[in-house]
Design a protein around this motif. Sequence first.
Motif, PDB file in Angstrom:
ATOM      1  N   SER A 133      -2.362   3.040  -8.273  1.00 10.83           N
ATOM      2  CA  SER A 133      -2.495   1.071  -7.241  1.00 10.83           C
ATOM      3  C   SER A 133      -1.711   0.275  -8.541  1.00 10.83           C
ATOM      4  N   ALA A 134      -0.477  -0.475  -8.095  1.00 12.21           N
ATOM      5  CA  ALA A 134      -0.104  -1.278  -8.993  1.00 12.21           C
ATOM      6  C   ALA A 134      -1.613  -2.149  -9.216  1.00 12.21           C
ATOM      7  N   PRO A 135      -1.611  -3.064 -10.528  1.00  9.01           N
ATOM      8  CA  PRO A 135      -3.585  -3.699 -10.672  1.00  9.01           C
ATOM      9  C   PRO A 135      -3.072  -5.026  -9.102  1.00  9.01           C
ATOM     10  N   GLY A 136      -3.973  -5.345  -8.951  1.00 13.13           N
ATOM     11  CA  GLY A 136      -4.041  -6.568  -7.653  1.00 13.13           C
ATOM     12  C   GLY A 136      -3.046  -6.155  -6.197  1.00 13.13           C
ATOM     13  N   LYS A 137      -2.375  -4.373  -6.247  1.00 12.06           N
ATOM     14  CA  LYS A 137      -1.638  -4.044  -4.767  1.00 12.06           C
ATOM     15  C   LYS A 137      -2.504  -3.291  -4.324  1.00 12.06           C
ATOM     16  N   ALA A 138      -3.743  -3.648  -3.718  1.00 11.85           N
ATOM     17  CA  ALA A 138      -3.688  -2.671  -2.878  1.00 11.85           C
ATOM     18  C   ALA A 138      -3.021  -1.378  -1.613  1.00 11.85           C
ATOM     19  N   PHE A 139      -3.230  -0.177  -1.906  1.00  9.26           N
ATOM     20  CA  PHE A 139      -2.442   0.978  -1.084  1.00  9.26           C
ATOM     21  C   PHE A 139      -2.540  -0.021   0.232  1.00  9.26           C
ATOM     22  N   SER A 140      -1.854   0.470   0.876  1.00 10.29           N
ATOM     23  CA  SER A 140      -1.953  -0.376   2.729  1.00 10.29           C
ATOM     24  C   SER A 140      -0.774   0.894   3.748  1.00 10.29           C
ATOM     25  N   GLU A 141      -1.166   1.084   4.709  1.00 11.77           N
ATOM     26  CA  GLU A 141      -0.834   2.355   5.811  1.00 11.77           C
ATOM     27  C   GLU A 141       0.749   1.601   5.643  1.00 11.77           C
ATOM     28  N   ALA A 142       1.470   0.759   5.393  1.00 12.30           N
ATOM     29  CA  ALA A 142       2.763   0.361   5.450  1.00 12.30           C
ATOM     30  C   ALA A 142       4.108   0.192   4.372  1.00 12.30           C
ATOM     31  N   ASP A 143       3.141   1.319   2.754  1.00 13.65           N
ATOM     32  CA  ASP A 143       3.259   1.666   2.236  1.00 13.65           C
ATOM     33  C   ASP A 143       4.348   2.714   1.934  1.00 13.65           C
ATOM     34  N   GLN A 144       5.841   3.053   1.911  1.00 12.37           N
ATOM     35  CA  GLN A 144       5.860   4.419   0.891  1.00 12.37           C
ATOM     36  C   GLN A 144       5.238   5.256   0.458  1.00 12.37           C
ATOM     37  N   PRO A 145       5.006   6.526   1.410  1.00 12.99           N
ATOM     38  CA  PRO A 145       4.651   7.923   0.874  1.00 12.99           C
ATOM     39  C   PRO A 145       4.859   8.090  -0.382  1.00 12.99           C
ATOM     40  N   ASN A 146       3.939   8.406  -1.528  1.00 15.47           N
ATOM     41  CA  ASN A 146       4.883   8.988  -2.785  1.00 15.47           C
ATOM     42  C   ASN A 146       3.023  10.416  -3.593  1.00 15.47           C
ATOM     43  N   PRO A 147       3.765  11.040  -2.313  1.00 14.05           N
ATOM     44  CA  PRO A 147       2.724  11.597  -2.953  1.00 14.05           C
ATOM     45  C   PRO A 147       2.673  12.751  -4.829  1.00 14.05           C
ATOM     46  N   HIS A 148       1.268  12.590  -5.119  1.00 16.12           N
ATOM     47  CA  HIS A 148       2.109  12.831  -6.483  1.00 16.12           C
ATOM     48  C   HIS A 148       1.136  14.451  -6.972  1.00 16.12           C
ATOM     49  N   ASN A 149       1.365  15.297  -6.461  1.00 13.48           N
ATOM     50  CA  ASN A 149       1.130  16.794  -6.731  1.00 13.48           C
ATOM     51  C   ASN A 149       0.925  17.351  -5.306  1.00 13.48           C
TER      52      ASN A 149
END
Length: 324
Positions: A133-149
Amino acid sequence: MLLNRTATGSGLILVTGATGFVGSALVARLAREGAETRACVRRNDAPMPDRVHTVQVGDLAADADWSHAMAGVGVVVHCAARAHVMKDTASDPLAVFRTVNVDGTLNLAQQAVAAGVQRFVFVSSIGVNGVQSAPGKAFSEADQPNPHNAYALSKWEAEQGLLRVADETGMEVVIIRPPLVYGCGAPGNFGSLMRAVQRRWPLPLGAVHNQRSLVALDNLVDFIVTCITHPQAANQTFLVSDGQDLSTTELVRGMAKAAGVPARLLPVPVWVLQAGAKFLGKGEAVQRLCGNLQVDISKARELLGWVPPVSVEEGLRRAMGGGR
Protein backbone atom coordinates in the motif's frame (compact mmCIF):
# COMPACT_ATOMS: atom_id res chain seq x y z
CA MET A 1 -23.76 -17.66 21.85
CA LEU A 2 -23.01 -15.58 18.78
CA LEU A 3 -24.32 -18.24 16.43
CA ASN A 4 -27.81 -17.91 17.87
CA ARG A 5 -28.04 -14.70 15.80
CA THR A 6 -28.34 -16.63 12.56
CA ALA A 7 -29.06 -14.91 9.29
CA THR A 8 -29.38 -18.12 7.34
CA GLY A 9 -31.76 -20.22 9.37
CA SER A 10 -31.13 -23.82 10.36
CA GLY A 11 -28.60 -26.12 8.80
CA LEU A 12 -25.09 -27.38 9.12
CA ILE A 13 -22.01 -25.24 8.66
CA LEU A 14 -19.62 -26.92 6.24
CA VAL A 15 -15.94 -25.97 6.60
CA THR A 16 -13.44 -26.83 3.88
CA GLY A 17 -9.74 -26.90 4.72
CA ALA A 18 -10.81 -28.02 8.19
CA THR A 19 -7.37 -29.34 9.15
CA GLY A 20 -5.52 -26.23 8.01
CA PHE A 21 -4.24 -23.33 10.09
CA VAL A 22 -7.40 -21.23 9.80
CA GLY A 23 -9.91 -24.02 9.21
CA SER A 24 -8.97 -26.02 12.29
CA ALA A 25 -9.25 -22.93 14.51
CA LEU A 26 -12.63 -22.11 12.99
CA VAL A 27 -13.94 -25.64 13.55
CA ALA A 28 -12.79 -25.51 17.19
CA ARG A 29 -14.58 -22.18 17.69
CA LEU A 30 -17.79 -23.45 16.11
CA ALA A 31 -17.66 -26.55 18.30
CA ARG A 32 -17.29 -24.41 21.43
CA GLU A 33 -20.32 -22.39 20.36
CA GLY A 34 -22.38 -25.53 19.87
CA ALA A 35 -22.87 -24.98 16.13
CA GLU A 36 -23.62 -28.08 14.11
CA THR A 37 -20.49 -28.34 12.00
CA ARG A 38 -19.31 -30.64 9.22
CA ALA A 39 -15.55 -30.64 8.64
CA CYS A 40 -14.16 -31.63 5.26
CA VAL A 41 -11.00 -33.69 5.68
CA ARG A 42 -8.71 -35.65 3.41
CA ARG A 43 -8.25 -38.46 5.92
CA ASN A 44 -10.86 -39.87 8.27
CA ASP A 45 -8.27 -40.15 11.04
CA ALA A 46 -7.90 -36.35 11.30
CA PRO A 47 -8.69 -35.40 14.93
CA MET A 48 -11.72 -33.17 15.38
CA PRO A 49 -13.53 -31.69 18.41
CA ASP A 50 -16.50 -33.53 19.86
CA ARG A 51 -19.79 -33.07 18.02
CA VAL A 52 -18.06 -32.12 14.78
CA HIS A 53 -19.06 -34.36 11.88
CA THR A 54 -16.33 -35.22 9.41
CA VAL A 55 -16.62 -36.06 5.75
CA GLN A 56 -13.74 -37.29 3.65
CA VAL A 57 -13.17 -35.40 0.41
CA GLY A 58 -10.53 -35.53 -2.27
CA ASP A 59 -8.69 -32.72 -3.95
CA LEU A 60 -10.30 -29.34 -4.55
CA ALA A 61 -10.82 -29.94 -8.25
CA ALA A 62 -13.20 -28.89 -11.00
CA ASP A 63 -14.73 -32.38 -11.14
CA ALA A 64 -14.85 -33.14 -7.39
CA ASP A 65 -18.16 -34.54 -6.15
CA TRP A 66 -19.36 -32.70 -3.03
CA SER A 67 -22.89 -34.13 -3.00
CA HIS A 68 -22.19 -36.41 -0.03
CA ALA A 69 -20.95 -33.44 1.98
CA MET A 70 -23.76 -30.97 1.20
CA ALA A 71 -26.82 -32.65 2.69
CA GLY A 72 -28.46 -30.33 5.20
CA VAL A 73 -25.81 -27.62 4.85
CA GLY A 74 -26.93 -24.01 5.27
CA VAL A 75 -23.56 -22.26 5.14
CA VAL A 76 -20.26 -23.16 3.47
CA VAL A 77 -17.05 -21.58 4.77
CA HIS A 78 -14.41 -22.17 2.14
CA CYS A 79 -10.93 -22.08 3.69
CA ALA A 80 -9.29 -24.70 1.48
CA ALA A 81 -6.96 -23.45 -1.24
CA ARG A 82 -3.66 -23.95 -2.95
CA ALA A 83 -1.71 -21.35 -1.02
CA HIS A 84 1.73 -19.81 -1.47
CA VAL A 85 4.22 -22.45 -2.55
CA MET A 86 7.73 -21.52 -1.41
CA LYS A 87 9.56 -23.57 -4.04
CA ASP A 88 7.03 -24.09 -6.79
CA THR A 89 8.19 -26.66 -9.34
CA ALA A 90 5.12 -26.36 -11.59
CA SER A 91 5.99 -25.36 -15.15
CA ASP A 92 2.92 -23.09 -15.21
CA PRO A 93 2.13 -22.07 -11.60
CA LEU A 94 -0.82 -19.87 -12.60
CA ALA A 95 -2.53 -22.77 -14.36
CA VAL A 96 -2.17 -24.94 -11.25
CA PHE A 97 -3.46 -22.18 -8.99
CA ARG A 98 -6.43 -21.66 -11.29
CA THR A 99 -7.26 -25.36 -11.35
CA VAL A 100 -7.58 -25.47 -7.57
CA ASN A 101 -8.47 -21.97 -6.45
CA VAL A 102 -10.76 -20.96 -9.30
CA ASP A 103 -12.16 -24.09 -10.95
CA GLY A 104 -12.32 -26.05 -7.71
CA THR A 105 -13.95 -23.19 -5.82
CA LEU A 106 -16.59 -22.52 -8.46
CA ASN A 107 -17.40 -26.22 -8.72
CA LEU A 108 -17.93 -26.27 -4.96
CA ALA A 109 -20.12 -23.17 -5.16
CA GLN A 110 -22.30 -24.56 -7.94
CA GLN A 111 -22.85 -27.76 -5.98
CA ALA A 112 -23.67 -25.67 -2.91
CA VAL A 113 -26.35 -23.88 -4.94
CA ALA A 114 -27.78 -27.21 -6.10
CA ALA A 115 -27.95 -28.41 -2.48
CA GLY A 116 -29.81 -25.29 -1.33
CA VAL A 117 -26.95 -23.68 0.61
CA GLN A 118 -27.93 -20.16 1.59
CA ARG A 119 -24.55 -18.52 2.21
CA PHE A 120 -21.01 -19.13 0.93
CA VAL A 121 -18.18 -17.48 2.90
CA PHE A 122 -14.93 -17.32 0.92
CA VAL A 123 -11.57 -16.70 2.59
CA SER A 124 -9.60 -14.82 -0.05
CA SER A 125 -6.40 -12.76 0.37
CA ILE A 126 -5.31 -9.14 0.74
CA GLY A 127 -3.00 -9.94 -2.17
CA VAL A 128 -6.01 -9.24 -4.38
CA ASN A 129 -5.57 -5.56 -3.48
CA GLY A 130 -1.83 -5.62 -4.10
CA VAL A 131 1.54 -6.36 -2.60
CA GLN A 132 2.14 -2.97 -1.02
CA SER A 133 0.00 0.00 0.00
CA ALA A 134 1.08 3.59 -0.58
CA PRO A 135 2.52 5.38 2.47
CA GLY A 136 -0.31 6.74 4.60
CA LYS A 137 -3.02 5.18 2.42
CA ALA A 138 -4.50 1.90 3.59
CA PHE A 139 -6.14 -0.57 1.23
CA SER A 140 -9.94 -0.60 1.24
CA GLU A 141 -12.67 -2.65 -0.39
CA ALA A 142 -13.25 0.19 -2.87
CA ASP A 143 -9.74 0.02 -4.34
CA GLN A 144 -9.11 -1.27 -7.83
CA PRO A 145 -7.78 -4.84 -7.42
CA ASN A 146 -4.11 -5.31 -8.29
CA PRO A 147 -3.20 -8.96 -7.67
CA HIS A 148 0.56 -9.24 -7.71
CA ASN A 149 1.26 -12.95 -8.22
CA ALA A 150 -0.34 -16.16 -9.46
CA TYR A 151 -1.86 -17.00 -6.08
CA ALA A 152 -3.47 -13.57 -5.65
CA LEU A 153 -4.72 -13.55 -9.24
CA SER A 154 -6.37 -16.94 -8.74
CA LYS A 155 -8.10 -15.62 -5.61
CA TRP A 156 -9.33 -12.55 -7.51
CA GLU A 157 -10.68 -14.70 -10.35
CA ALA A 158 -12.43 -16.95 -7.82
CA GLU A 159 -14.01 -13.89 -6.19
CA GLN A 160 -15.36 -12.72 -9.54
CA GLY A 161 -16.76 -16.15 -10.32
CA LEU A 162 -18.47 -16.37 -6.93
CA LEU A 163 -20.10 -12.97 -7.38
CA ARG A 164 -21.47 -14.16 -10.73
CA VAL A 165 -22.85 -17.27 -9.04
CA ALA A 166 -24.49 -15.09 -6.40
CA ASP A 167 -26.01 -12.83 -9.04
CA GLU A 168 -27.33 -15.72 -11.12
CA THR A 169 -28.63 -17.95 -8.33
CA GLY A 170 -29.42 -15.86 -5.26
CA MET A 171 -26.99 -17.73 -2.99
CA GLU A 172 -25.37 -15.18 -0.69
CA VAL A 173 -21.61 -14.79 -1.01
CA VAL A 174 -19.29 -13.15 1.53
CA ILE A 175 -15.66 -12.46 0.58
CA ILE A 176 -13.00 -11.91 3.26
CA ARG A 177 -9.50 -10.66 2.39
CA PRO A 178 -7.16 -11.08 5.36
CA PRO A 179 -3.55 -9.90 5.45
CA LEU A 180 -0.92 -12.09 7.10
CA VAL A 181 -2.56 -14.33 9.71
CA TYR A 182 -0.50 -15.08 12.80
CA GLY A 183 -0.97 -17.46 15.69
CA CYS A 184 0.49 -20.49 17.38
CA GLY A 185 1.70 -22.89 14.70
CA ALA A 186 1.59 -20.28 11.94
CA PRO A 187 3.07 -21.59 8.70
CA GLY A 188 5.41 -19.91 6.26
CA ASN A 189 7.60 -16.89 6.86
CA PHE A 190 5.83 -15.81 10.03
CA GLY A 191 6.42 -19.21 11.60
CA SER A 192 10.09 -18.96 10.65
CA LEU A 193 10.31 -15.51 12.21
CA MET A 194 8.69 -16.78 15.43
CA ARG A 195 11.22 -19.57 15.72
CA ALA A 196 14.11 -17.17 15.11
CA VAL A 197 12.89 -14.88 17.89
CA GLN A 198 12.34 -17.80 20.29
CA ARG A 199 15.87 -19.04 19.59
CA ARG A 200 17.24 -15.54 20.26
CA TRP A 201 18.86 -15.25 16.88
CA PRO A 202 20.10 -11.75 15.96
CA LEU A 203 17.89 -10.30 13.22
CA PRO A 204 18.82 -7.40 10.90
CA LEU A 205 15.40 -5.79 11.32
CA GLY A 206 16.06 -3.04 13.84
CA ALA A 207 15.68 -0.13 11.41
CA VAL A 208 12.49 -1.06 9.52
CA HIS A 209 10.01 1.78 10.04
CA ASN A 210 7.20 0.56 7.80
CA GLN A 211 3.55 -0.01 8.73
CA ARG A 212 1.84 -3.36 8.25
CA SER A 213 -1.59 -4.70 9.14
CA LEU A 214 -1.77 -8.24 10.48
CA VAL A 215 -4.64 -10.29 11.83
CA ALA A 216 -4.46 -12.62 14.81
CA LEU A 217 -5.89 -16.06 14.11
CA ASP A 218 -8.55 -15.63 16.78
CA ASN A 219 -9.60 -12.27 15.32
CA LEU A 220 -9.95 -13.75 11.84
CA VAL A 221 -11.98 -16.67 13.17
CA ASP A 222 -14.23 -14.27 15.09
CA PHE A 223 -14.79 -12.26 11.93
CA ILE A 224 -15.60 -15.37 9.90
CA VAL A 225 -18.18 -16.37 12.52
CA THR A 226 -19.67 -12.88 12.31
CA CYS A 227 -19.92 -13.25 8.53
CA ILE A 228 -21.64 -16.62 8.90
CA THR A 229 -24.45 -15.06 10.90
CA HIS A 230 -24.77 -11.35 10.18
CA PRO A 231 -27.55 -10.42 7.74
CA GLN A 232 -25.64 -7.33 6.52
CA ALA A 233 -22.65 -9.44 5.43
CA ALA A 234 -24.54 -10.90 2.47
CA ASN A 235 -22.89 -10.25 -0.91
CA GLN A 236 -20.20 -8.06 0.59
CA THR A 237 -16.40 -7.99 0.46
CA PHE A 238 -14.48 -7.17 3.63
CA LEU A 239 -10.91 -6.46 4.63
CA VAL A 240 -10.02 -7.58 8.14
CA SER A 241 -7.13 -6.94 10.52
CA ASP A 242 -6.29 -6.38 14.18
CA GLY A 243 -7.00 -2.67 13.74
CA GLN A 244 -3.50 -1.76 14.93
CA ASP A 245 -0.58 -1.54 12.52
CA LEU A 246 3.03 -2.31 13.39
CA SER A 247 6.44 -1.80 11.88
CA THR A 248 8.48 -4.95 11.42
CA THR A 249 10.80 -3.71 14.17
CA GLU A 250 7.83 -3.28 16.53
CA LEU A 251 6.52 -6.69 15.56
CA VAL A 252 9.77 -8.44 16.44
CA ARG A 253 9.96 -6.58 19.75
CA GLY A 254 6.39 -7.59 20.52
CA MET A 255 7.11 -11.22 19.67
CA ALA A 256 10.19 -11.23 21.89
CA LYS A 257 8.26 -9.68 24.79
CA ALA A 258 5.51 -12.28 24.40
CA ALA A 259 8.09 -15.07 24.38
CA GLY A 260 9.95 -13.65 27.38
CA VAL A 261 13.24 -13.34 25.50
CA PRO A 262 15.35 -10.33 24.52
CA ALA A 263 14.79 -8.83 21.09
CA ARG A 264 18.14 -9.14 19.33
CA LEU A 265 17.72 -6.55 16.59
CA LEU A 266 20.51 -5.18 14.41
CA PRO A 267 19.81 -1.71 12.89
CA VAL A 268 20.69 -2.62 9.32
CA PRO A 269 19.47 0.05 6.83
CA VAL A 270 16.56 -1.08 4.67
CA TRP A 271 18.46 -0.35 1.45
CA VAL A 272 21.18 -2.78 2.54
CA LEU A 273 18.58 -5.47 3.23
CA GLN A 274 16.98 -4.88 -0.15
CA ALA A 275 20.31 -5.01 -2.00
CA GLY A 276 21.31 -8.22 -0.27
CA ALA A 277 17.92 -9.78 -0.90
CA LYS A 278 18.05 -8.91 -4.59
CA PHE A 279 21.48 -10.53 -4.86
CA LEU A 280 20.20 -13.68 -3.14
CA GLY A 281 16.94 -13.81 -5.08
CA LYS A 282 14.87 -13.10 -1.96
CA GLY A 283 13.50 -9.74 -3.00
CA GLU A 284 9.82 -10.61 -2.50
CA ALA A 285 10.40 -11.88 1.05
CA VAL A 286 12.27 -8.70 2.05
CA GLN A 287 9.61 -6.57 0.39
CA ARG A 288 7.03 -8.18 2.69
CA LEU A 289 9.22 -7.44 5.71
CA CYS A 290 10.12 -3.87 4.79
CA GLY A 291 7.23 -2.52 2.73
CA ASN A 292 3.94 -0.99 3.85
CA LEU A 293 0.73 -2.99 3.73
CA GLN A 294 -2.09 -1.36 5.65
CA VAL A 295 -5.79 -2.20 5.48
CA ASP A 296 -8.79 -0.14 6.48
CA ILE A 297 -11.40 -2.15 8.42
CA SER A 298 -13.92 0.70 8.68
CA LYS A 299 -16.46 -1.21 6.60
CA ALA A 300 -16.38 -4.22 8.94
CA ARG A 301 -16.71 -1.94 11.96
CA GLU A 302 -19.53 0.20 10.57
CA LEU A 303 -21.62 -2.30 8.60
CA LEU A 304 -21.28 -5.29 10.92
CA GLY A 305 -20.40 -3.57 14.20
CA TRP A 306 -17.35 -5.82 14.42
CA VAL A 307 -14.51 -4.97 16.77
CA PRO A 308 -11.38 -7.19 16.95
CA PRO A 309 -11.78 -9.02 20.27
CA VAL A 310 -8.07 -9.76 20.70
CA SER A 311 -5.42 -7.04 21.02
CA VAL A 312 -2.12 -7.27 19.16
CA GLU A 313 -0.32 -7.82 22.46
CA GLU A 314 -2.62 -10.70 23.38
CA GLY A 315 -2.50 -12.11 19.87
CA LEU A 316 1.28 -12.22 19.98
CA ARG A 317 1.20 -13.79 23.43
CA ARG A 318 -0.98 -16.59 22.11
CA ALA A 319 1.13 -16.96 18.97
CA MET A 320 4.34 -17.29 20.93
CA GLY A 321 2.95 -20.09 23.08
CA GLY A 322 1.16 -18.21 25.85
CA GLY A 323 -2.15 -20.00 25.31
CA ARG A 324 -5.59 -18.40 25.58
